[in-house]
Design a protein around this motif. Structure first.
Motif, PDB file in Angstrom:
ATOM      1  N   SER A   1      -4.514   1.189   5.157  1.00 41.08           N
ATOM      2  CA  SER A   1      -5.277   2.376   5.579  1.00 41.08           C
ATOM      3  C   SER A   1      -4.812   2.941   6.909  1.00 41.08           C
ATOM      4  O   SER A   1      -5.403   3.909   7.403  1.00 41.08           O
TER       5      SER A   1
ATOM      6  N   ILE B   1       1.980  11.234   7.449  1.00 42.73           N
ATOM      7  CA  ILE B   1       2.132  12.063   6.253  1.00 42.73           C
ATOM      8  C   ILE B   1       1.921  13.525   6.654  1.00 42.73           C
ATOM      9  O   ILE B   1       0.872  13.876   7.197  1.00 42.73           O
TER      10      ILE B   1
ATOM     11  N   VAL C   1      -5.559  12.452   0.756  1.00 45.77           N
ATOM     12  CA  VAL C   1      -5.378  11.079   1.265  1.00 45.77           C
ATOM     13  C   VAL C   1      -6.732  10.387   1.410  1.00 45.77           C
ATOM     14  O   VAL C   1      -6.885   9.206   1.052  1.00 45.77           O
ATOM     15  N   ASP C   2      -7.726  11.124   1.909  1.00 44.52           N
ATOM     16  CA  ASP C   2      -9.071  10.546   2.019  1.00 44.52           C
ATOM     17  C   ASP C   2      -9.598  10.129   0.643  1.00 44.52           C
ATOM     18  O   ASP C   2     -10.202   9.057   0.498  1.00 44.52           O
TER      19      ASP C   2
ATOM     20  N   LEU D   1      -7.710   6.885  -0.412  1.00 43.45           N
ATOM     21  CA  LEU D   1      -7.994   5.660   0.343  1.00 43.45           C
ATOM     22  C   LEU D   1      -9.477   5.299   0.358  1.00 43.45           C
ATOM     23  O   LEU D   1      -9.832   4.119   0.337  1.00 43.45           O
TER      24      LEU D   1
ATOM     25  N   LEU E   1       1.901   8.794  -4.157  1.00 38.76           N
ATOM     26  CA  LEU E   1       1.515   8.732  -2.740  1.00 38.76           C
ATOM     27  C   LEU E   1       0.807   7.413  -2.432  1.00 38.76           C
ATOM     28  O   LEU E   1       1.156   6.713  -1.474  1.00 38.76           O
ATOM     29  N   TYR E   2      -0.179   7.069  -3.234  1.00 42.23           N
ATOM     30  CA  TYR E   2      -0.864   5.793  -2.966  1.00 42.23           C
ATOM     31  C   TYR E   2       0.062   4.596  -3.167  1.00 42.23           C
ATOM     32  O   TYR E   2       0.085   3.693  -2.319  1.00 42.23           O
TER      33      TYR E   2
ATOM     34  N   THR F   1      -4.015  18.279   2.437  1.00 41.56           N
ATOM     35  CA  THR F   1      -3.395  16.949   2.332  1.00 41.56           C
ATOM     36  C   THR F   1      -4.354  15.859   2.814  1.00 41.56           C
ATOM     37  O   THR F   1      -4.442  14.783   2.209  1.00 41.56           O
ATOM     38  N   GLN F   2      -5.098  16.155   3.889  1.00 42.62           N
ATOM     39  CA  GLN F   2      -6.057  15.166   4.398  1.00 42.62           C
ATOM     40  C   GLN F   2      -7.100  14.809   3.339  1.00 42.62           C
ATOM     41  O   GLN F   2      -7.443  13.645   3.141  1.00 42.62           O
TER      42      GLN F   2
ATOM     43  N   VAL G   1      -2.942   5.190   8.242  1.00 39.81           N
ATOM     44  CA  VAL G   1      -2.221   6.403   7.836  1.00 39.81           C
ATOM     45  C   VAL G   1      -2.711   7.572   8.694  1.00 39.81           C
ATOM     46  O   VAL G   1      -3.910   7.685   8.946  1.00 39.81           O
TER      47      VAL G   1
ATOM     48  N   ILE H   1       1.995   4.295   0.006  1.00 40.50           N
ATOM     49  CA  ILE H   1       1.150   3.829   1.109  1.00 40.50           C
ATOM     50  C   ILE H   1       0.918   2.327   0.967  1.00 40.50           C
ATOM     51  O   ILE H   1       1.055   1.553   1.921  1.00 40.50           O
TER      52      ILE H   1
ATOM     53  N   VAL I   1      -2.552  11.744   8.849  1.00 43.59           N
ATOM     54  CA  VAL I   1      -2.191  12.961   8.114  1.00 43.59           C
ATOM     55  C   VAL I   1      -2.072  14.129   9.094  1.00 43.59           C
ATOM     56  O   VAL I   1      -2.912  14.296   9.979  1.00 43.59           O
TER      57      VAL I   1
END
Lengths: 237, 48
Positions: A85, A38, A48-49, A52, A20-21, A44-45, A87, A24, A89
């Motif tokens: 960054s 995404i 991702v947090d 990032l 994923l990263y 999922t949030q 992105v 991104i 979600v």
């Protein structure tokens, strides 16, 4: 690759989000200018947090500062590293997940693990149905036969169905238990395809023990349509 | 629609990348899951 996206996550096992990263990052460094969307189940949030703002925060800062240094020395243009960054979600459940130009993606919950003794464990897995250009493609996600995947695959032109074991692996008691609620055999994949009435079935998520002849024989116990054993970089039109 | 299976393996299978599928609809590139080595396979795909 800069045009890649949106991204749809079925669930949060590492073998489904490992890159994923890198995606991104790569889309941004290769010139992505738009927000990367995404979609995925609840949680999922948070992932991702964590990527990032936690795990890769120094990596992102490095690239931004490196970019500034190059710009300072060359006074020239360079790629917009802040896009890393950029992105958004969207945590989704059953229903319409996303709509684009001439396409629609539907989502529903599928069955990939039951934990009745762990009520605090909020584990949700999704499958997806993609409708466009008069066609339907279903991505099962990881799932055993369940109403969710059957509904998503109903009359689909193509079902990309996970399966993990051949029927012969059921001699292993652990595998037998896991095929009840975690991952299906090739025979169960055939059951899903037959019940949903799909036109074509592609098997994916394949363990090393699965061979083509055995897999097809297992599938044929239930499903008589077109079957392909998936392979990396296989293109299906 | 055009589907490219970027990865067709489970967590441990040295002969397959992990789960990912790309669906092309016109100029849109929808990606389903991002298993390991996906970036590499995207590069492979673009260079072939």
């Amino acid at each position: 690759m800069s045009r890649l996206g949106p991204i749809f996550i079925t669930h949060h096992h590492y073998d489904h989000i490992n890159d994923l990263y890198p995606v991104i990052l790569s889309t941004a460094t290769l010139g992505r200018v738009d927000t990367l969307h995404i979609y995925g189940p609840g949680g999922t949030q948070q992932i991702v947090d964590a990527l990032l703002n936690g795990v890769y925060a120094p990596d992102i800062r490095f690239r931004i500062e490196e970019n500034r240094e190059v710009l300072r020395r060359t006074q020239g243009g360079h790629q917009r590293r802040e896009a890393i960054s950029d992105v958004a979600v969207h945590e989704i459940g059953s229903g319409v997940a996303a709509v684009g130009g001439g396409w629609r993606v539907m989502a529903d919950y599928v069955r990939h693990g039951d934990f009745p003794d762990a009520p605090d464990f909020d584990w949700r897995c999704l499958g997806y149905r993609i409708e466009a250009q008069g066609e339907v493609i279903t991505i099962s996600g990881d799932t055993v036969p369940c109403p969710g995947v059957i509904g998503l695959a109903r009359d689909a032109d193509l079902l990309v169905q996970c399966c993990m074991w051949s029927e012969s692996a059921l001699t292993n008691p652990t595998v037998q238990i896991l095929t009840e609620s975690v991952l299906p055999t090739t025979t169960q994949a055939g059951q899903i395809a037959a019940e949903a009435g799909v036109k074509r079935l592609v098997l994916t998520h394949l363990s090393a023990s699965i061979n083509e002849a055995g897999a097809l024989a297992n599938v044929r116990q239930h499903y008589q349509g077109k079957v392909l054993l998936g392979s990396d970089l296989l293109v299906i039109e | 629609m055009k589907v490219t299976l970027l990865g067709t393996g489970p967590p441990i299978n040295p002969n397959r990348f992990q789960s990912s599928a790309l669906i092309e609809i016109g100029s849109d590139l929808l990606l389903f899951d991002v298993g390991g080595v996906l970036s590499t396979s995207c590069w492979c795909r673009e260079s072939t």
